[in-house]
Design a protein around this motif. Structure first.
Motif, mmCIF file in Angstrom:
data_model
loop_
_atom_site.group_PDB
_atom_site.id
_atom_site.type_symbol
_atom_site.label_atom_id
_atom_site.label_comp_id
_atom_site.label_asym_id
_atom_site.label_seq_id
_atom_site.Cartn_x
_atom_site.Cartn_y
_atom_site.Cartn_z
ATOM 1 N N GLN A 1 -8.704 32.673 -2.985
ATOM 2 C CA GLN A 1 -7.531 33.434 -2.556
ATOM 3 C C GLN A 1 -6.899 34.077 -3.771
ATOM 4 N N GLY A 2 -6.012 35.019 -3.526
ATOM 5 C CA GLY A 2 -5.358 35.691 -4.634
ATOM 6 C C GLY A 2 -5.014 37.125 -4.304
ATOM 7 N N VAL A 3 -4.969 37.961 -5.321
ATOM 8 C CA VAL A 3 -4.643 39.379 -5.184
ATOM 9 C C VAL A 3 -5.961 40.143 -5.038
ATOM 10 N N PRO A 4 -6.172 40.821 -3.901
ATOM 11 C CA PRO A 4 -7.451 41.501 -3.690
ATOM 12 C C PRO A 4 -7.601 42.758 -4.546
ATOM 13 N N LEU A 5 -8.848 43.175 -4.728
ATOM 14 C CA LEU A 5 -9.172 44.387 -5.471
ATOM 15 C C LEU A 5 -8.411 45.583 -4.919
ATOM 16 N N VAL A 6 -8.289 45.656 -3.621
ATOM 17 C CA VAL A 6 -7.524 46.732 -2.969
ATOM 18 C C VAL A 6 -6.651 46.096 -1.892
ATOM 19 N N ALA A 7 -5.384 46.476 -1.879
ATOM 20 C CA ALA A 7 -4.438 45.923 -0.908
ATOM 21 C C ALA A 7 -4.704 46.495 0.480
ATOM 22 N N LYS A 8 -4.431 45.695 1.490
ATOM 23 C CA LYS A 8 -4.591 46.124 2.883
ATOM 24 C C LYS A 8 -3.286 46.718 3.392
#
Length: 180
Positions: free
Chosen positions: A136-143
């Motif tokens: 989990q964490g901060v994704p490469l691109v936000a949704k």
């Protein structure tokens, strides 16, 4: 026109920061020439969260390099060493691209990347895939993210750490207005 290059490290499962915004899992391979990479840029673009988490740490500092932080909440007068960009961000980015100079490093932020990509303002996605699974964490691109089609231009494996760097060119014609 200068290129905007989204260049970051990512876990194997697609995160650019851990669940507590940590980035201590990013291993610097001794063969990777970070200095040579940073010399390709004279402008850095950061989202507010990336800026606050790193406090500029990890950003190479060189004379003549400008840093722009995109935020609706930070006040310019509190940060003399960076330019805070607010509501006029599209105009600012287009103006920066039109200036002469080196490429522009989109240093951080899945949300900033998403916003710039939706406007067709990102030219490459350059990812160092670090052999760690964060879960989990901060994704490469936000949704929600736009569909971004890419063409692989370069790849390199760093055997000592198992890191793989991938450089993709953004296919602008097929990216606009398509959503995942």
């Amino acid at each position: 026109m200068r290129k905007i290059r989204y260049n970051c490290a990512m876990s194997l499962d697609g995160y650019i920061a851990g669940p507590d915004d940590e980035f201590d899992w990013i291993v610097m391979d001794p063969q990777f020439d970070f200095k040579a990479l940073s010399e390709q840029f004279d402008t850095y673009l950061l989202g507010r969260r990336t800026f606050e988490v790193t406090e500029g740490e990890g950003l190479p500092s060189s004379p003549g390099v400008r840093t722009y932080v995109f935020s609706r909440t930070l006040a310019q007068e509190e940060f003399g060493n960076v330019t805070v960009v607010g509501e006029d961000w599209k105009e600012t980015v287009r103006s920066l691209r039109a200036e002469p100079g080196k490429d522009i490093w989109l240093f951080g932020g899945g949300s900033l990347f998403r916003s710039l990509a939706e406007e067709g303002l990102v030219d490459t996605v350059e990812v160092a895939v670090v052999p760690v699974i964060l879960g989990q964490g901060v994704p490469l691109v936000a949704k929600p993210a736009p569909r971004i089609t890419l063409t692989l231009r370069e790849q390199k494996v760093y055997p000592k750490t198992g890191t793989v760097t991938l450089v993709y060119e953004v296919n602008h014609a097929s990216t606009r207005n398509a959503t995942l």
